[in-house]
Write a protein that holds these residues in place. Structure first.
Motif, PDB file in Angstrom:
ATOM      1  N   ILE A  57       0.840  -1.207   0.000  1.00 26.38           N
ATOM      2  CA  ILE A  57       0.000   0.000   0.000  1.00 26.38           C
ATOM      3  C   ILE A  57       0.866   1.245   0.000  1.00 26.38           C
ATOM      4  O   ILE A  57       0.615   2.207  -0.738  1.00 26.38           O
ATOM      5  N   LEU A  58       1.906   1.231   0.816  1.00 27.61           N
ATOM      6  CA  LEU A  58       2.816   2.377   0.883  1.00 27.61           C
ATOM      7  C   LEU A  58       3.495   2.617  -0.463  1.00 27.61           C
ATOM      8  O   LEU A  58       3.575   3.760  -0.932  1.00 27.61           O
TER       9      LEU A  58
ATOM     10  N   ARG B 135       2.397   1.746  -3.430  1.00 24.42           N
ATOM     11  CA  ARG B 135       1.402   2.225  -4.392  1.00 24.42           C
ATOM     12  C   ARG B 135       1.123   3.706  -4.221  1.00 24.42           C
ATOM     13  O   ARG B 135       0.997   4.451  -5.191  1.00 24.42           O
ATOM     14  N   GLN B 136       1.028   4.153  -2.974  1.00 21.20           N
ATOM     15  CA  GLN B 136       0.728   5.559  -2.717  1.00 21.20           C
ATOM     16  C   GLN B 136       1.906   6.454  -3.070  1.00 21.20           C
ATOM     17  O   GLN B 136       1.724   7.564  -3.565  1.00 21.20           O
ATOM     18  N   THR B 137       3.127   6.002  -2.810  1.00 22.67           N
ATOM     19  CA  THR B 137       4.282   6.846  -3.093  1.00 22.67           C
ATOM     20  C   THR B 137       4.662   6.831  -4.567  1.00 22.67           C
ATOM     21  O   THR B 137       5.298   7.772  -5.036  1.00 22.67           O
ATOM     22  N   SER B 138       4.293   5.792  -5.298  1.00 24.68           N
ATOM     23  CA  SER B 138       4.673   5.743  -6.713  1.00 24.68           C
ATOM     24  C   SER B 138       3.991   6.851  -7.502  1.00 24.68           C
ATOM     25  O   SER B 138       4.584   7.419  -8.420  1.00 24.68           O
ATOM     26  N   ALA B 139       2.761   7.184  -7.155  1.00 26.04           N
ATOM     27  CA  ALA B 139       2.071   8.262  -7.857  1.00 26.04           C
ATOM     28  C   ALA B 139       2.787   9.591  -7.626  1.00 26.04           C
ATOM     29  O   ALA B 139       2.951  10.398  -8.543  1.00 26.04           O
ATOM     30  N   TYR B 140       3.255   9.810  -6.412  1.00 23.47           N
ATOM     31  CA  TYR B 140       3.968  11.049  -6.112  1.00 23.47           C
ATOM     32  C   TYR B 140       5.319  11.098  -6.811  1.00 23.47           C
ATOM     33  O   TYR B 140       5.703  12.127  -7.361  1.00 23.47           O
TER      34      TYR B 140
END
Length: 69
Positions: free
Chosen positions: A34-35, A37-42
């Motif tokens: 989850i972490l 996935r969330q940081t890849s967009a940033y």
């Protein structure tokens, strides 16, 4: 040789306390996914900006080094 085996075996026993059980690893791996996935967009949004900033720094260093010579 037997003493060495027992010395290694008994010194490794406390290390097993630091290894979580398998049922806890699933939650840990899920949290990491989850972490990521969330940081890849940033990072995909920030990457072009970082490249641009680095290229500006390199070009300014080049200009400074050319002026000295």
């Amino acid at each position: 040789m037997l003493q060495l085996f027992f010395a290694v075996a008994f010194s490794a026993v406390p290390l097993t306390l630091y290894i979580p059980p398998v049922r806890s690893l699933n939650l840990f791996v899920e949290t990491l996914e989850i972490l990521l996935r969330q940081t890849s967009a940033y990072t995909l949004r920030a990457y072009p900006r970082v490249r641009y900033a680095c290229s500006r720094l390199v070009s300014s260093f080049r200009r400074l080094s050319l002026r000295r010579h």
